[in-house]
Design an enzyme around this catalytic site. Structure first.
Site, PDB file in Angstrom:
ATOM      1  N   ILE A   1       0.822  -1.183  -0.195  1.00  0.00           N
ATOM      2  CA  ILE A   1       0.152   0.081   0.134  1.00  0.00           C
ATOM      3  C   ILE A   1       0.695   1.066  -0.069  1.00  0.00           C
ATOM      4  O   ILE A   1       0.447   2.300  -0.705  1.00  0.00           O
ATOM      5  CB  ILE A   1      -0.955  -0.015   1.216  1.00  0.00           C
ATOM      6  CG1 ILE A   1      -1.548  -1.404   1.209  1.00  0.00           C
ATOM      7  CG2 ILE A   1      -1.901   1.307   1.109  1.00  0.00           C
ATOM      8  CD1 ILE A   1      -2.439  -1.598   2.610  1.00  0.00           C
TER       9      ILE A   1
ATOM     10  N   ARG B   1     -10.696 -19.276  11.613  1.00  0.00           N
ATOM     11  CA  ARG B   1      -9.437 -18.636  12.141  1.00  0.00           C
ATOM     12  C   ARG B   1      -9.732 -18.006  13.416  1.00  0.00           C
ATOM     13  O   ARG B   1     -10.679 -17.209  13.274  1.00  0.00           O
ATOM     14  CB  ARG B   1      -8.876 -17.788  11.303  1.00  0.00           C
ATOM     15  CG  ARG B   1      -7.385 -17.863  11.276  1.00  0.00           C
ATOM     16  CD  ARG B   1      -6.670 -17.174   9.939  1.00  0.00           C
ATOM     17  NE  ARG B   1      -7.006 -15.907   9.749  1.00  0.00           N
ATOM     18  CZ  ARG B   1      -6.512 -14.898   8.814  1.00  0.00           C
ATOM     19  NH1 ARG B   1      -5.741 -15.323   8.062  1.00  0.00           N
ATOM     20  NH2 ARG B   1      -6.727 -13.705   8.865  1.00  0.00           N
TER      21      ARG B   1
ATOM     22  N   SER C   1     -10.292  -1.644   9.695  1.00  0.00           N
ATOM     23  CA  SER C   1     -11.652  -1.970   9.678  1.00  0.00           C
ATOM     24  C   SER C   1     -11.749  -3.015  10.740  1.00  0.00           C
ATOM     25  O   SER C   1     -12.860  -3.169  11.394  1.00  0.00           O
ATOM     26  CB  SER C   1     -12.118  -2.532   8.380  1.00  0.00           C
ATOM     27  OG  SER C   1     -11.207  -3.693   8.223  1.00  0.00           O
TER      28      SER C   1
ATOM     29  N   VAL D   1      -7.473  -4.192   1.841  1.00  0.00           N
ATOM     30  CA  VAL D   1      -6.954  -3.601   0.535  1.00  0.00           C
ATOM     31  C   VAL D   1      -6.244  -4.808  -0.319  1.00  0.00           C
ATOM     32  O   VAL D   1      -5.541  -5.567   0.404  1.00  0.00           O
ATOM     33  CB  VAL D   1      -5.843  -2.631   0.981  1.00  0.00           C
ATOM     34  CG1 VAL D   1      -5.428  -1.951  -0.192  1.00  0.00           C
ATOM     35  CG2 VAL D   1      -6.456  -1.525   1.967  1.00  0.00           C
TER      36      VAL D   1
ATOM     37  N   LYS E   1      -4.465  -1.257  16.370  1.00  0.00           N
ATOM     38  CA  LYS E   1      -4.732  -0.396  15.557  1.00  0.00           C
ATOM     39  C   LYS E   1      -5.728   0.846  15.869  1.00  0.00           C
ATOM     40  O   LYS E   1      -5.651   1.978  15.526  1.00  0.00           O
ATOM     41  CB  LYS E   1      -5.436  -1.109  13.966  1.00  0.00           C
ATOM     42  CG  LYS E   1      -4.111  -1.703  13.247  1.00  0.00           C
ATOM     43  CD  LYS E   1      -3.782  -0.393  12.551  1.00  0.00           C
ATOM     44  CE  LYS E   1      -2.402  -0.637  11.821  1.00  0.00           C
ATOM     45  NZ  LYS E   1      -1.840   0.387  11.378  1.00  0.00           N
TER      46      LYS E   1
ATOM     47  N   TYR F   1      -4.242  -7.350  16.962  1.00  0.00           N
ATOM     48  CA  TYR F   1      -3.755  -6.276  15.794  1.00  0.00           C
ATOM     49  C   TYR F   1      -4.842  -5.370  16.077  1.00  0.00           C
ATOM     50  O   TYR F   1      -4.704  -4.120  15.710  1.00  0.00           O
ATOM     51  CB  TYR F   1      -3.878  -7.269  14.557  1.00  0.00           C
ATOM     52  CG  TYR F   1      -3.781  -6.289  13.341  1.00  0.00           C
ATOM     53  CD1 TYR F   1      -2.568  -5.529  12.963  1.00  0.00           C
ATOM     54  CD2 TYR F   1      -4.999  -6.039  12.808  1.00  0.00           C
ATOM     55  CE1 TYR F   1      -2.405  -5.024  11.866  1.00  0.00           C
ATOM     56  CE2 TYR F   1      -4.844  -5.060  11.869  1.00  0.00           C
ATOM     57  CZ  TYR F   1      -3.594  -4.625  11.051  1.00  0.00           C
ATOM     58  OH  TYR F   1      -3.463  -3.962  10.148  1.00  0.00           O
TER      59      TYR F   1
END
Ligand code: UD1
Length: 326
Positions: free
Chosen positions: A13, A270, A120, A173, A147, A143
């Protein structure tokens, strides 16, 4: 001339953003420790940028690069939900302490604005779709929490220290240069590698989980818009496409495009996985002028073409093993 700093600029990205900045004639500095990023991602623009191979945890090194920059895009992070569950210390250090370092360096170095790559994943499982920025976050993994903490820090740095910040919650993304070689790689990069190698992917769960897959160039364009929009400091916006696709649909479409039939394998779901993800883009459209240009299928076709060409290039260079490893 104004200097633009991109942390994580050697990632897939980040490198797309670097190209978008160069197309606008900007002077670009990249900070990347190359833990998940690769200099290969910047090969074609190497002569036009300055790369600093520094770790975000090393304040003493990154602060002078950030000082005096016009805009900082903070994309550097250790990604992956499952990796953060299996090994939380490195992702905690990089994603929380590294983000704090970038914001602190920006204040001390009098940077006007930091645009932060939020995620997100902060939403977790919500009862309602699409997900709007006003919903209470329910992170399900280290995670996602890390964030979210970065977002909160960005907002606090805006209100307490007068640093302009804008956080963009990226929604899965995908696009050229995304590394398909790790079990922690983004699912579409893994699917593309599988379809080109005529192998079955493993889908975790029933494959009916959905994602708002967003093409990398649309994200790069939104990052640029967020860097100069007015009246948005301290705010958080969804950076998604606004649609959602199940993994089963995505694998089906890839098979159709390639004209093959390869049934997927299925494994257990998962840990930490969000079931459904879809962005409400209303606020980003209204305040930032967000206007995604690529449908999922367009992005998928462009990305598949890139992987196909990359595979051919590696074959020619005798590096096929490198692509197949992982
Ligand atoms: C999450 C975030 C995303 C963030 C990314 C960083 C959400 C909704 N999204 O992505 O914003 O950028 O972390 O890493 O939380 N899967 C398979 N087979 C595979 C690999 C993955 O079935 O080989 C499945 C996963 O179980 C998951 C889906 O594909 O259901 C997407 O996984 P992945 O691409 O890793 O991204 P997220 O964890 O959704």
């Amino acid at each position: 001339m104004n200097r633009y700093v991109v942390t994580g600029g050697a990632g897939f990205i980040g490198s797309a953003l670097v190209r978008a900045l160069l197309a606008e004639g900007r002077r670009v500095h990249v900070i990347d420790n190359l833990s998940t990023g690769k200099l290969d991602n910047l090969e074609d623009v190497a002569d036009e940028i300055t790369v600093h191979e520094y770790d975000l945890r090393d304040y003493g090194r990154i602060a002078p690069v950030i000082a005096g920059a016009y805009r900082v895009f903070h994309l550097g992070a250790l990604p992956s939900v499952p990796k953060s569950i299996a090994d939380p210390v490195p992702s905690h250090d990089t994603n929380i302490n590294g983000t704090f370092n970038v914001l602190r360096a920006a204040v001390e170095g009098k940077v006007a604005r930091v645009v932060y790559a939020a995620s997100s994943s902060a939403y977790g499982d919500t009862e309602v779709l699409p997900k709007t920025e006003s919903m209470t976050p329910r992170p399900k993994s280290p995670y996602a929490l890390q964030k979210l903490v970065g977002e909160y820090y960005a907002t606090i740095f805006s209100s307490c220290y007068g640093l302009e910040t804008v956080s963009l919650r990226f929604f899965n993304v995908f696009g050229p240069r995304q590394d398909p070689t790790s079990v922690y790689s983004g699912v579409l990069s893994i699917f593309m590698r599988c379809v080109l190698e005529r192998r079955s992917p493993t889908i975790y769960g029933d494959g009916e989980q959905s994602r708002d897959f967003t093409y990398v160039e649309d994200v790069a364009a939104l990052l640029l818009k967020a860097s100069h929009a007015r009246g948005v400091s301290g705010k958080v916006y969804n950076a998604g496409n606004g649609n959602r696709i199940t993994l089963n649909q995505a694998w089906q479409l890839l098979q159709q495009i390639e004209g093959v039939e390869i049934p997927a394998l299925y494994g257990p779901p998962r840990e930490g996985d969000v079931r459904d993800s879809q962005a409400d883009t209303t606020a980003a459209v209204r305040d930032l002028g967000h206007s995604p240009r690529f449908t999922f299928e367009q992005g998928l076709r462009l990305t598949l073409d890139w992987y196909r060409a990359d595979l051919a290039r590696r074959k020619q260079a005798g590096q096929l093993e490198a692509f197949s490893r992982g």
